[in-house]
Design a protein around this motif. Structure first.
Motif, PDB file in Angstrom:
ATOM      1  N   ALA A 290      -5.988 -10.814  10.300  1.00 41.58           N
ATOM      2  CA  ALA A 290      -6.400  -9.448   9.979  1.00 41.58           C
ATOM      3  C   ALA A 290      -6.591  -9.347   8.466  1.00 41.58           C
ATOM      4  O   ALA A 290      -5.833  -9.943   7.705  1.00 41.58           O
ATOM      5  CB  ALA A 290      -5.339  -8.461  10.450  1.00 41.58           C
ATOM      6  N   THR A 315      -1.484  -4.027   8.838  1.00 44.09           N
ATOM      7  CA  THR A 315      -2.495  -4.009   9.899  1.00 44.09           C
ATOM      8  C   THR A 315      -1.890  -3.359  11.128  1.00 44.09           C
ATOM      9  O   THR A 315      -0.669  -3.422  11.337  1.00 44.09           O
ATOM     10  CB  THR A 315      -2.989  -5.423  10.250  1.00 44.09           C
ATOM     11  OG1 THR A 315      -3.776  -5.353  11.453  1.00 44.09           O
ATOM     12  CG2 THR A 315      -1.829  -6.383  10.516  1.00 44.09           C
ATOM     13  N   ARG A 321       1.354  -8.901  11.565  1.00 48.12           N
ATOM     14  CA  ARG A 321       1.583  -8.182  10.310  1.00 48.12           C
ATOM     15  C   ARG A 321       2.608  -8.964   9.489  1.00 48.12           C
ATOM     16  O   ARG A 321       3.774  -8.595   9.376  1.00 48.12           O
ATOM     17  CB  ARG A 321       2.105  -6.790  10.657  1.00 48.12           C
ATOM     18  CG  ARG A 321       2.296  -5.843   9.500  1.00 48.12           C
ATOM     19  CD  ARG A 321       2.851  -4.531  10.038  1.00 48.12           C
ATOM     20  NE  ARG A 321       3.020  -3.557   8.996  1.00 48.12           N
ATOM     21  CZ  ARG A 321       2.540  -2.316   9.040  1.00 48.12           C
ATOM     22  NH1 ARG A 321       1.882  -1.910  10.088  1.00 48.12           N
ATOM     23  NH2 ARG A 321       2.734  -1.481   8.055  1.00 48.12           N
ATOM     24  N   SER A 346     -11.701  -7.048  10.162  1.00 48.63           N
ATOM     25  CA  SER A 346     -11.227  -5.708   9.784  1.00 48.63           C
ATOM     26  C   SER A 346     -10.530  -5.013  10.950  1.00 48.63           C
ATOM     27  O   SER A 346     -10.628  -5.440  12.105  1.00 48.63           O
ATOM     28  CB  SER A 346     -12.412  -4.860   9.326  1.00 48.63           C
ATOM     29  OG  SER A 346     -13.197  -4.497  10.451  1.00 48.63           O
ATOM     30  N   GLU A 347      -9.859  -3.915  10.644  1.00 48.56           N
ATOM     31  CA  GLU A 347      -9.176  -3.132  11.674  1.00 48.56           C
ATOM     32  C   GLU A 347     -10.159  -2.623  12.730  1.00 48.56           C
ATOM     33  O   GLU A 347      -9.857  -2.636  13.924  1.00 48.56           O
ATOM     34  CB  GLU A 347      -8.452  -1.934  11.038  1.00 48.56           C
ATOM     35  CG  GLU A 347      -7.334  -2.314  10.077  1.00 48.56           C
ATOM     36  CD  GLU A 347      -6.169  -3.012  10.762  1.00 48.56           C
ATOM     37  OE1 GLU A 347      -5.473  -2.355  11.544  1.00 48.56           O
ATOM     38  OE2 GLU A 347      -5.970  -4.221  10.518  1.00 48.56           O
TER      39      GLU A 347
END
Lengths: 454, 454
Positions: A290, A315, A321, A346-347
Motif C-alpha cells: 500500500a 493504510t 499497515r 493507492s487506497e
C-alpha cells in the motif's frame, strides 16, 4: 520408486539454522530468534537433502485419502520439506490448516488484461488468514519445547491464529495489538480463543519493540514472523499451489507485502522446489505494498535494496499497515532470485480491486486486494504479458474486515478524505443496500431498476 | 467391485419430487417449490435406487486425489446420492464447498460430562456457513434452468452464500433481509458479491412472505431452504461426516434449529445412508432452539408435533431468529425416525457455550453454540449418556458475528437486560481486552496477573 535415496530416509534430513546476513550457524536460536553474532534473522537450511521428486509427489497425493490428522493438514502433509525435529509430531497442534482452494477470476482477468488469472485463497484457513499455515508448525515447536506462554505483536491476523493454536495446545497466549488500529473481527478472535489481549498505546512496530524486550526477560515463546518455524510452515502454501497446478509453475505469483514474512516463505519454497527438481522453472514473485505503508517499495526503488527506512504506516488495509517490516532482506533475496517486481498501490486502487474480486464471487480482506491492484500496474508497465499465467495470493477472508466493505459500498470509505476526488472508478463498483417498506411493489421496483442498470 | 448393479448405472437413478404431506408426485416444481395440490413442501425421493456400498465408499475416497473441480467439492464428490439431472454438471457452480473439519472438543467434553465430543465445523465453508453445501447444488440447478435472477430471504448466511454462487455463475441476485437484525459481517458479504440487497422494514418471516409473492410474478428463482435442491446439497455434510468417522455412526448428532432445513437435510441423509447400507445404524438426531425463537420446541412439547404456532422470534443468535420455520414437518419426521430430542436454551446459556467452544480453539457464531448448550441439558436429563459419542454440528464461523463476541467479553452483552442477573457463570468466561501504556513494565504486570489467575 526410483533408485535414489528412499523418502523415509530423507525425512530425517537435519535442518540447520543459518543467519541470513553473516551465515553463522547457531545450534539453537536465542529467544528473540535473532543471530547472536550480528542481530539479523535466522532461517532453516537443509544441507545435502535430496529426494525422488516423483515419489514425493505420489506420497503427498496419497495422503489426501488418509484419515490421520497430520496427513489431512495442508501443512504437515508436506512434512518432508519441513525441518525434522525428533518427536515433534507427537506435539503437533493442527486445525487442518492449508487445503485452500485455487479459484479462477474471470472478471478480474478481463479488467487486468490477462488471459489466465487465478487466486490461491489463503483466507480459507481455519482462522481465516494465511497465518495458520505457519502457526501450526511454530506453535507445535513451542509445545515441543515445553513453553507455557506464547506471544506475538499483531495487526490482528497473527494474534487470531496464535490464540487458536495456543488454545488447542493448552498453552497461554499473550497478544500485543496497536490500540484502535485493527479490525473488530480480528480482535473478537483473540478474545474468543482465550488470549490475554493487550491494546498498547502505540503502533504495530511499537508493539514489536516491547515484545522483543519481553521475551528476553520472561519464559515466553515468540511467535512473530521472525520465528523461522513460522516461515517453514508458510512455505507449504506454495507447495500446495504447485501440486494444484500439476507441478507446472505459472509465470507470475503476486503477494501482498506487509511484514514480508509471507513473500519470504513462498519464495523460499519456490527456490527449494526448484533445487529438489519438483518444479523445472521459477515463477516471478512480485510484491505489492500500500502506498501509505511502502517501506520495501521505497527501499528497492530509491535505495536499490541497500537499506530500508522505517516509516509511520497508514493504510486502511490494516493487515499490511507495517512501517518496519522484519523480513525485508529475505523478501529482497526472493525478488532478485525469481526476477520479480515491487509495486505500490493507492487506497482507492485497493478498494476498487477488492470490489472487483468480490464481483467474481470471491471475498477477501483489503490487504489481499493489493495483489489485483498491483497486477494492473505490472500489466500496464508490460512486466506481465497478456498471455502469461498469473496467480494472486489472497491472504485473508472477507469477514476479517466487514466494516471496510460496508463503508465502501455505502460510499463512506473515502468521504471527506484526500482520496475522495479520485474515487470515481471505485464509485461505479459500489452497491449500497436499499432500505424499503415491506411490500411487494417496492421490491419489484428495485428489481426493475437494477435490471435496467445491469 | 461387487456383483450388484454398477455404480455408473446407478448414477442415472431418476429422482422424483414428492410432497411431504399428500404424497403427490409432480413432474416439476412450481416457482415457490410448494405442492400445487396441498401447498406443503416438496422433497426428492429415489425410488428403487441401490448401490454397492463398498464400491461407493471407495469411489468417493479416490476422488479426493482428483484435480477435477467437481471431485474436489465436498458436495459433488458424493453426487451419486444427489438427484441426477441431465447435463447439470456442465452448469455446476462450485467454490470447493464442504471438506469441513471434524474437531475434538476436549474442554467442552469435560464441561458437558461426556467422554467423546467432536464438532463438524460447517462454518469452514467458503462463505463461512453451512449454507454453501446446499447453495452449490441449487444455484447450479438455477443456472441449468436458464434463470438470470436468483433470490432469497435471509437472516444473513443464506444471502451471503447465494450472492457468492450467483456471482460465480454470472447470475444476478436479490437479497431480502430484515432491517437492523442481521450481523454486519453477513451484510458485507452480500454487498461484496454484488447482490441487490434490500433491507425491508419487517422481520425474517415478513421477508419470506414478500419473496413468495415475488417469485409467482417475476422470473426469479427461489433459493430459500424450501428449495429441495438445497436440502439435497446439504445432505452431503452428513455423508462426509460418516466418511470421517470411517462409517461408524456416533450415538448422537446435535443440530441448531432455525428454519429447520439443515436438520431435515442431515436427517434425510442419515435415513438414506441406512437404506443404502452405507451405515448399519442411525444416530439420534437432536435439535436445539433458542428460547426466544422456539416454535419447534413448543410444537413438539406442547402439541405433540400436531401443529406449529408461529411466533415473533427474539434472540441474539441471529442465524436462528426465525419464528415460522419452513421445514418443521421434515424436521419432525427426522426426530421421530432417529429417536432424537428437542431442547431449548437461554441467551446466557448460548453465550457461555460459545465462549467454551472458543476456549477449545474453535470459533463459531452464536447460533452454532446452542448445540453445546443443548447437549448439557440433554446430558443432565440423562438422554445423552457419559460414554456415548456425540457430534455437534457447528453451522457458522466466529467471524460471522464478531460484535457478539466482543460485547460478551467486554461484559456488554447482557448489561441492562433481564438476563444480567443469571449471567454469573458466563462472567467467569469473559476475557476483556486490557488497555495499557506502551511500556514493558505494564505488559509484564498484566502477564503476571494473568499467571496468578490461571
Amino acid at each position: 520408486m526410483s533408485s535414489k535415496v528412499s523418502i523415509a530416509q530423507n525425512t530425517e534430513t537435519t535442518a540447520k539454522l543459518r543467519c541470513i546476513s553473516c551465515a553463522a550457524n547457531p545450534d539453537s536460536a536465542a529467544q528473540d530468534f535473532r543471530c547472536t553474532a550480528c542481530g539479523d534473522l535466522l532461517e532453516f537450511s537443509f544441507p545435502g537433502w535430496s529426494f525422488d521428486p516423483a515419489a514425493l509427489k505420489s506420497l503427498w497425493r496419497n495422503r489426501r485419502t488418509s484419515r490421520e490428522a497430520l496427513d489431512q493438514s495442508g501443512v504437515w502433509r508436506f512434512r518432508e520439506l519441513l525441518p525434522h525435529i525428533p518427536n515433534l509430531e507427537e506435539h503437533a497442534i493442527t486445525l487442518r490448516e492449508g487445503n485452500t482452494p485455487l479459484y479462477s477470476l474471470p472478471r478480474c482477468a478481463r479488467v487486468a488484461g490477462v488471459e489466465s488469472l487465478r487466486a490461491k485463497h489463503q483466507g480459507m484457513n481455519p482462522t481465516a488468514s494465511f497465518k495458520d499455515t505457519g502457526m501450526t508448525f511454530a506453535a507445535s515447536a513451542a509445545h515441543h519445547a515445553g513453553l507455557r506462554w506464547v506471544a506475538c505483536a499483531s495487526t490482528g491476523n497473527t494474534s487470531a491464529s496464535m490464540a487458536a493454536y495456543a488454545a488447542r495446545g493448552n498453552m497461554h497466549s499473550l497478544v500485543l495489538i496497536p490500540e484502535g488500529k485493527i479490525s473488530w473481527g480480528k480482535l473478537s478472535q483473540s478474545l474468543d480463543y482465550g488470549a490475554l489481549t493487550c491494546q498498547l498505546r502505540t503502533d504495530f512496530d511499537g508493539c514489536v519493540s516491547i515484545l522483543n524486550q519481553l521475551v528476553r526477560q520472561k519464559p515466553v515463546y515468540l511467535l512473530n514472523s521472525v520465528n523461522p518455524y513460522r516461515i517453514e510452515g508458510q512455505k507449504t502454501a506454495a507447495i500446495e499451489l504447485m501440486e494444484q497446478l500439476a507441478w507446472e509453475p505459472p509465470d507470475h505469483i503476486i503477494v501482498p507485502g506487509g511484514n514480508l514474512g509471507n513473500s519470504s516463505a513462498i519464495g523460499k519454497a519456490l527456490l527449494e522446489m526448484q533445487e529438489l527438481k519438483l518444479i523445472s522453472r521459477l515463477p516471478k514473485l512480485s510484491i505489492i505494498q500500500a502506498q501509505g505503508a511502502n517501506p520495501f517499495y521505497r527501499s528497492v526503488r530509491e535505495f536499490g535494496g541497500k537499506r530500508l527506512e522505517p516509516m509511520t504506516a497508514d493504510t486502511q488495509a490494516t493487515a499490511i499497515r507495517i512501517g518496519n517490516p522484519a523480513s525485508w532482506k529475505k523478501a529482497l533475496r526472493v525478488l532478485e532470485a525469481t526476477g520479480g517486481e515491487v509495486e505500490e498501490v493507492s487506497e482507492v486502487e485497493i478498494a476498487a480491486a477488492k470490489a472487483e474480486i468480490g464481483a467474481d464471487g470471491i471475498g477477501c480482506e483489503p490487504a489481499s486486494a493489493v495483489t489485483l491492484a498491483g497486477l494492473k500496474k505490472l500489466r500496464q508497465r508490460g512486466f506481465v504479458k497478456r498471455d502469461e499465467a498469473v496467480i494472486l495470493i489472497l491472504t485473508g477472508h472477507l469477514l476479517k474486515d466487514p466494516d471496510f466493505t460496508i463503508k465502501f459500498h455505502r460510499g463512506d470509505l473515502f468521504a471527506g478524505t484526500a482520496e475522495e476526488a479520485e474515487s470515481e472508478r471505485a464509485k461505479s463498483l459500489q452497491r449500497a443496500p436499499v432500505e424499503l417498506e415491506a411490500n411487494l411493489g417496492a421490491v419489484i421496483a428495485a428489481l426493475e431498476a437494477a435490471e435496467r442498470n445491469s
